[in-house]
Write a protein that holds these residues in place. Structure first.
Motif, PDB file in Angstrom:
ATOM      1  N   GLU A 111      -2.848 -18.700 -60.191  1.00 21.25           N
ATOM      2  CA  GLU A 111      -4.025 -19.152 -60.930  1.00 21.25           C
ATOM      3  C   GLU A 111      -5.176 -19.354 -59.964  1.00 21.25           C
ATOM      4  O   GLU A 111      -4.973 -19.620 -58.784  1.00 21.25           O
ATOM      5  N   ARG A 112      -6.399 -19.261 -60.487  1.00 25.39           N
ATOM      6  CA  ARG A 112      -7.589 -19.626 -59.712  1.00 25.39           C
ATOM      7  C   ARG A 112      -8.339 -20.682 -60.506  1.00 25.39           C
ATOM      8  O   ARG A 112      -8.673 -20.492 -61.664  1.00 25.39           O
ATOM      9  N   LEU A 113      -8.598 -21.803 -59.863  1.00 24.82           N
ATOM     10  CA  LEU A 113      -9.349 -22.901 -60.455  1.00 24.82           C
ATOM     11  C   LEU A 113     -10.755 -22.853 -59.863  1.00 24.82           C
ATOM     12  O   LEU A 113     -10.919 -22.840 -58.645  1.00 24.82           O
ATOM     13  N   ILE A 114     -11.769 -22.794 -60.733  1.00 24.22           N
ATOM     14  CA  ILE A 114     -13.158 -22.677 -60.287  1.00 24.22           C
ATOM     15  C   ILE A 114     -13.937 -23.867 -60.838  1.00 24.22           C
ATOM     16  O   ILE A 114     -13.836 -24.183 -62.027  1.00 24.22           O
ATOM     17  N   MET A 115     -14.706 -24.533 -59.951  1.00 28.86           N
ATOM     18  CA  MET A 115     -15.494 -25.682 -60.383  1.00 28.86           C
ATOM     19  C   MET A 115     -16.729 -25.831 -59.509  1.00 28.86           C
ATOM     20  O   MET A 115     -16.808 -25.235 -58.435  1.00 28.86           O
ATOM     21  N   SER A 116     -17.659 -26.653 -59.959  1.00 27.74           N
ATOM     22  CA  SER A 116     -18.846 -26.940 -59.154  1.00 27.74           C
ATOM     23  C   SER A 116     -18.431 -27.765 -57.929  1.00 27.74           C
ATOM     24  O   SER A 116     -17.367 -28.394 -57.914  1.00 27.74           O
ATOM     25  N   ILE A 117     -19.299 -27.768 -56.935  1.00 26.07           N
ATOM     26  CA  ILE A 117     -19.026 -28.563 -55.738  1.00 26.07           C
ATOM     27  C   ILE A 117     -18.925 -30.038 -56.108  1.00 26.07           C
ATOM     28  O   ILE A 117     -18.044 -30.753 -55.620  1.00 26.07           O
ATOM     29  N   GLN A 118     -19.806 -30.524 -56.992  1.00 29.73           N
ATOM     30  CA  GLN A 118     -19.759 -31.931 -57.403  1.00 29.73           C
ATOM     31  C   GLN A 118     -18.434 -32.260 -58.089  1.00 29.73           C
ATOM     32  O   GLN A 118     -17.836 -33.305 -57.822  1.00 29.73           O
ATOM     33  N   SER A 119     -17.964 -31.375 -58.960  1.00 32.82           N
ATOM     34  CA  SER A 119     -16.669 -31.608 -59.622  1.00 32.82           C
ATOM     35  C   SER A 119     -15.541 -31.637 -58.603  1.00 32.82           C
ATOM     36  O   SER A 119     -14.613 -32.446 -58.710  1.00 32.82           O
ATOM     37  N   PHE A 120     -15.598 -30.761 -57.596  1.00 31.97           N
ATOM     38  CA  PHE A 120     -14.597 -30.733 -56.538  1.00 31.97           C
ATOM     39  C   PHE A 120     -14.594 -32.055 -55.771  1.00 31.97           C
ATOM     40  O   PHE A 120     -13.538 -32.629 -55.499  1.00 31.97           O
ATOM     41  N   LEU A 121     -15.789 -32.561 -55.443  1.00 33.30           N
ATOM     42  CA  LEU A 121     -15.878 -33.835 -54.727  1.00 33.30           C
ATOM     43  C   LEU A 121     -15.361 -34.994 -55.589  1.00 33.30           C
ATOM     44  O   LEU A 121     -14.675 -35.893 -55.082  1.00 33.30           O
ATOM     45  N   ASN A 122     -15.665 -34.967 -56.892  1.00 28.61           N
ATOM     46  CA  ASN A 122     -15.140 -35.994 -57.798  1.00 28.61           C
ATOM     47  C   ASN A 122     -13.616 -35.936 -57.850  1.00 28.61           C
ATOM     48  O   ASN A 122     -12.945 -36.973 -57.837  1.00 28.61           O
ATOM     49  N   MET A 123     -13.051 -34.713 -57.921  1.00 26.79           N
ATOM     50  CA  MET A 123     -11.598 -34.552 -57.955  1.00 26.79           C
ATOM     51  C   MET A 123     -10.980 -35.058 -56.652  1.00 26.79           C
ATOM     52  O   MET A 123      -9.958 -35.749 -56.662  1.00 26.79           O
ATOM     53  N   HIS A 124     -11.611 -34.746 -55.514  1.00 23.00           N
ATOM     54  CA  HIS A 124     -11.119 -35.211 -54.223  1.00 23.00           C
ATOM     55  C   HIS A 124     -11.068 -36.739 -54.189  1.00 23.00           C
ATOM     56  O   HIS A 124     -10.080 -37.333 -53.754  1.00 23.00           O
ATOM     57  N   GLY A 125     -12.142 -37.391 -54.665  1.00 24.38           N
ATOM     58  CA  GLY A 125     -12.170 -38.853 -54.685  1.00 24.38           C
ATOM     59  C   GLY A 125     -11.068 -39.434 -55.559  1.00 24.38           C
ATOM     60  O   GLY A 125     -10.414 -40.411 -55.177  1.00 24.38           O
ATOM     61  N   ALA A 126     -10.854 -38.832 -56.721  1.00 22.33           N
ATOM     62  CA  ALA A 126      -9.802 -39.308 -57.621  1.00 22.33           C
ATOM     63  C   ALA A 126      -8.425 -39.127 -56.991  1.00 22.33           C
ATOM     64  O   ALA A 126      -7.568 -40.019 -57.074  1.00 22.33           O
ATOM     65  N   MET A 127      -8.197 -37.988 -56.352  1.00 29.92           N
ATOM     66  CA  MET A 127      -6.900 -37.743 -55.704  1.00 29.92           C
ATOM     67  C   MET A 127      -6.687 -38.696 -54.538  1.00 29.92           C
ATOM     68  O   MET A 127      -5.571 -39.173 -54.316  1.00 29.92           O
ATOM     69  N   GLN A 128      -7.747 -38.983 -53.783  1.00 28.28           N
ATOM     70  CA  GLN A 128      -7.626 -39.911 -52.662  1.00 28.28           C
ATOM     71  C   GLN A 128      -7.240 -41.301 -53.148  1.00 28.28           C
ATOM     72  O   GLN A 128      -6.422 -41.986 -52.527  1.00 28.28           O
ATOM     73  N   GLN A 129      -7.802 -41.726 -54.268  1.00 28.13           N
ATOM     74  CA  GLN A 129      -7.438 -43.022 -54.842  1.00 28.13           C
ATOM     75  C   GLN A 129      -5.964 -43.047 -55.223  1.00 28.13           C
ATOM     76  O   GLN A 129      -5.273 -44.055 -55.005  1.00 28.13           O
ATOM     77  N   ILE A 130      -5.461 -41.948 -55.774  1.00 25.58           N
ATOM     78  CA  ILE A 130      -4.047 -41.878 -56.155  1.00 25.58           C
ATOM     79  C   ILE A 130      -3.165 -41.940 -54.911  1.00 25.58           C
ATOM     80  O   ILE A 130      -2.163 -42.663 -54.877  1.00 25.58           O
ATOM     81  N   VAL A 131      -3.525 -41.188 -53.870  1.00 30.86           N
ATOM     82  CA  VAL A 131      -2.744 -41.204 -52.621  1.00 30.86           C
ATOM     83  C   VAL A 131      -2.753 -42.604 -52.016  1.00 30.86           C
ATOM     84  O   VAL A 131      -1.703 -43.127 -51.612  1.00 30.86           O
ATOM     85  N   ASP A 132      -3.928 -43.227 -51.967  1.00 30.48           N
ATOM     86  CA  ASP A 132      -4.022 -44.584 -51.414  1.00 30.48           C
ATOM     87  C   ASP A 132      -3.133 -45.550 -52.197  1.00 30.48           C
ATOM     88  O   ASP A 132      -2.462 -46.406 -51.607  1.00 30.48           O
ATOM     89  N   ARG A 133      -3.109 -45.414 -53.510  1.00 35.36           N
ATOM     90  CA  ARG A 133      -2.282 -46.301 -54.347  1.00 35.36           C
ATOM     91  C   ARG A 133      -0.795 -46.049 -54.096  1.00 35.36           C
ATOM     92  O   ARG A 133      -0.001 -46.995 -54.030  1.00 35.36           O
ATOM     93  N   MET A 134      -0.399 -44.773 -53.948  1.00 37.06           N
ATOM     94  CA  MET A 134       1.008 -44.465 -53.670  1.00 37.06           C
ATOM     95  C   MET A 134       1.441 -45.019 -52.319  1.00 37.06           C
ATOM     96  O   MET A 134       2.564 -45.510 -52.182  1.00 37.06           O
ATOM     97  N   VAL A 135       0.551 -44.978 -51.318  1.00 40.73           N
ATOM     98  CA  VAL A 135       0.856 -45.575 -50.009  1.00 40.73           C
ATOM     99  C   VAL A 135       0.986 -47.085 -50.165  1.00 40.73           C
ATOM    100  O   VAL A 135       1.932 -47.701 -49.673  1.00 40.73           O
TER     101      VAL A 135
END
Length: 88
Positions: A45-69
């Protein structure tokens, strides 16, 4: 209820930034060929998004990783099978 498509991937093969969009090629691992072989990644698959959406996704994923740690689900050095560098 809306029917939603679900796609499972084993990882990200490549990430390209072009014309203010981020393109992520996602792969799944294919069974090893022959004895002692390694699984082979196959782009699915190829997932395509705006740079802003990518940065928002990165922030959300980082919060999840931080919570799992924080919850002890993972440790800061469990990021294996990738080429990420972790900060100590």
């Amino acid at each position: 209820m809306t029917k939603m498509k679900e796609v499972y991937v084993d990882g990200v093969e490549t990430i390209h930034v072009l014309n203010a969009t981020v393109r992520m090629d996602m792969h799944s691992l294919q069974p090893p060929q022959g004895e002692g072989g390694q699984p082979t990644p196959l782009v699915r698959e190829r997932l395509i998004m705006s740079i802003q959406s990518f940065l928002n996704m990165h922030g959300a994923m980082q919060q999840i990783v931080d919570r799992m740690v924080q919850d002890g689900v993972i440790t800061a050095n469990t990021r294996q099978n990738n080429n990420w560098e972790t900060q100590e």
